[in-house]
Write a protein that holds these residues in place. Structure first.
Motif, PDB file in Angstrom:
ATOM      1  N   ILE A 115     -66.984  -3.423  81.806  1.00 30.83           N
ATOM      2  CA  ILE A 115     -65.671  -3.796  80.981  1.00 30.83           C
ATOM      3  C   ILE A 115     -64.602  -2.692  81.430  1.00 30.83           C
ATOM      4  O   ILE A 115     -65.143  -1.404  81.914  1.00 30.83           O
ATOM      5  CB  ILE A 115     -66.006  -3.606  79.468  1.00 30.83           C
ATOM      6  CG1 ILE A 115     -66.742  -2.436  79.147  1.00 30.83           C
ATOM      7  CG2 ILE A 115     -66.782  -4.992  78.957  1.00 30.83           C
ATOM      8  CD1 ILE A 115     -66.841  -2.063  77.730  1.00 30.83           C
ATOM      9  N   PRO A 116     -63.441  -2.986  81.041  1.00 31.75           N
ATOM     10  CA  PRO A 116     -62.874  -4.056  80.565  1.00 31.75           C
ATOM     11  C   PRO A 116     -63.106  -5.374  81.353  1.00 31.75           C
ATOM     12  O   PRO A 116     -62.811  -5.118  82.449  1.00 31.75           O
ATOM     13  CB  PRO A 116     -61.316  -3.598  80.402  1.00 31.75           C
ATOM     14  CG  PRO A 116     -61.077  -2.740  81.363  1.00 31.75           C
ATOM     15  CD  PRO A 116     -62.138  -1.889  81.568  1.00 31.75           C
ATOM     16  N   ALA A 117     -63.239  -6.483  80.656  1.00 32.28           N
ATOM     17  CA  ALA A 117     -63.390  -7.631  81.670  1.00 32.28           C
ATOM     18  C   ALA A 117     -62.316  -8.702  80.527  1.00 32.28           C
ATOM     19  O   ALA A 117     -62.394  -8.692  79.636  1.00 32.28           O
ATOM     20  CB  ALA A 117     -64.748  -8.266  81.615  1.00 32.28           C
ATOM     21  N   VAL A 118     -61.658  -9.391  81.440  1.00 31.81           N
ATOM     22  CA  VAL A 118     -60.858 -10.509  80.987  1.00 31.81           C
ATOM     23  C   VAL A 118     -60.831 -11.752  81.295  1.00 31.81           C
ATOM     24  O   VAL A 118     -61.174 -12.177  82.653  1.00 31.81           O
ATOM     25  CB  VAL A 118     -59.241 -10.086  81.190  1.00 31.81           C
ATOM     26  CG1 VAL A 118     -58.263 -10.995  80.328  1.00 31.81           C
ATOM     27  CG2 VAL A 118     -58.954  -8.478  80.660  1.00 31.81           C
ATOM     28  N   PHE A 119     -61.206 -12.506  80.458  1.00 30.05           N
ATOM     29  CA  PHE A 119     -61.325 -13.967  80.536  1.00 30.05           C
ATOM     30  C   PHE A 119     -60.329 -14.800  79.901  1.00 30.05           C
ATOM     31  O   PHE A 119     -59.474 -14.143  78.986  1.00 30.05           O
ATOM     32  CB  PHE A 119     -62.742 -14.405  80.218  1.00 30.05           C
ATOM     33  CG  PHE A 119     -63.824 -14.056  81.053  1.00 30.05           C
ATOM     34  CD1 PHE A 119     -64.602 -14.733  82.032  1.00 30.05           C
ATOM     35  CD2 PHE A 119     -64.262 -12.778  81.086  1.00 30.05           C
ATOM     36  CE1 PHE A 119     -65.610 -14.404  82.806  1.00 30.05           C
ATOM     37  CE2 PHE A 119     -65.389 -12.090  81.784  1.00 30.05           C
ATOM     38  CZ  PHE A 119     -65.987 -12.916  82.730  1.00 30.05           C
ATOM     39  N   ALA A 120     -60.349 -15.981  80.027  1.00 28.90           N
ATOM     40  CA  ALA A 120     -59.289 -17.269  79.429  1.00 28.90           C
ATOM     41  C   ALA A 120     -60.278 -18.215  79.377  1.00 28.90           C
ATOM     42  O   ALA A 120     -61.296 -18.587  79.779  1.00 28.90           O
ATOM     43  CB  ALA A 120     -58.182 -17.696  80.062  1.00 28.90           C
TER      44      ALA A 120
END
Length: 321
Positions: A115-120
């Motif tokens: 992290i940080p990890a960003v998904f949609a």
């Protein structure tokens, strides 16, 4: 992403588009209601509310997920930036913040390694966006692409935001989506979606073909046909036997193709693509062509804008040329 992308997500594009159009039409009939306060664009999500706050909401608007933790220093840089951009984009997407310390299961389901990890999540489909505290320009470019894909493939144009005061009321009126006109093929496309829901994959295939016979370039029909044909192929498969045959017969192209179909329906997109790329690399002649054609068909199911398709296309080009 086992547990997040499943059989229902394979046909989500057509369903989400229909639901979004119905929601906009209903809002128009009720005088354009449905605007949300700016504060609701950023939400804290836990495992108990994930289905309601993320999966169900993703049928109306793209949901960007920020995996963070209190002890994570890069998160302290990225999270405020994402919150500011969420407000700036004014309802084109919403931001769901997930504390990984309190929601280990969600972290595992998305395969988060750091992290940080960003998904949609768009129409129930999970897409990896980026990891780490990326530059603002890169984040903006990624969000712009996400918004474009959500609108073009799924018909998701975001939510209207209820700003305060007279000026805000005027902005809300400008942002409120208009009633969606009825297109010449809407009835056939709706019939195809209903057939998919009922498990009548043959009927869905025929309905999509009826649209394409008159309008060969209809994007929604092409995507729906690819999905319906995939579901029709796997509905009578014995998963255990398919996997065993593929493992024991590496040179059997048909066995590898069947296993790839099953992997894609199960949400293992990269595994399916990798299997067929390897099959193309190891074969020649008609066998190679059969694996290549099936891989191109699976690209249509996932969608040309998906980053996993882009990566697999590059891998395919390397083994072919």
């Amino acid at each position: 992403m086992s547990g997040v992308v499943d059989l229902a997500a394979v046909k989500a594009a057509g369903e989400a588009k229909v639901k979004a159009e119905q929601a906009r039409a209903e809002a128009a009939r009720q005088g354009g209601g449905g605007a949300v306060p700016p504060s609701s664009l950023v939400i804290d999500v836990d495992e108990a509310g994930f289905e309601r706050d993320v999966l169900q909401r993703s049928a109306e608007v793209p949901v960007v997920i920020d995996f963070w933790a209190e002890w994570c220093e890069p998160c302290k840089q990225l999270s405020p930036l994402l919150e500011r951009l969420t407000q700036e984009y004014g309802g084109r997407f919403v931001l769901a913040k997930i504390d990984v310390d309190a929601n280990q299961m969600l972290m595992q389901q998305f395969g988060v390694q750091g992290i940080p990890a960003v998904f949609a999540v768009v129409a129930g489909q999970a897409l990896p966006l980026f990891q780490g505290a990326a530059p603002e320009a890169q984040i903006r470019a990624t969000l712009d692409q996400l918004i474009q894909v959500a609108e073009e493939r799924f018909g998701l144009t975001g939510v209207a935001v209820d700003a305060e005061g007279a000026e805000g009321a005027g902005a809300e009126a400008d942002a409120a989506p208009a009633a969606v006109p009825v297109g010449p093929y809407d009835a056939l496309l709706e019939a195809a979606v209903q057939a998919l829901d009922a498990g009548d994959f043959g009927g869905a295939v025929q309905a999509y073909k009826n649209v394409l016979s008159d309008d060969p370039g209809n994007t929604e029909a092409k995507l729906g046909l690819a999905q319906a044909e995939l579901l029709a192929r796997v509905q009578d498969m014995d998963p255990a036997k398919v996997r065993q045959d593929a493992a024991e017969n590496q040179s059997d192209v048909r066995a590898q193709i069947a296993a790839a179909d099953l992997e894609l329906v199960g949400g293992h997109v990269e595994d399916a693509f990798g299997r067929l790329v390897d099959t193309v690399r190891r074969t020649a002649g008609e066998d190679r062509d059969a694996a290549r054609v099936r891989l191109l068909e699976l690209f249509e199911v996932v969608g040309p804008d998906d980053p996993r398709v882009t990566a697999a296309r590059s891998a395919l080009a390397r083994v072919l040329f």
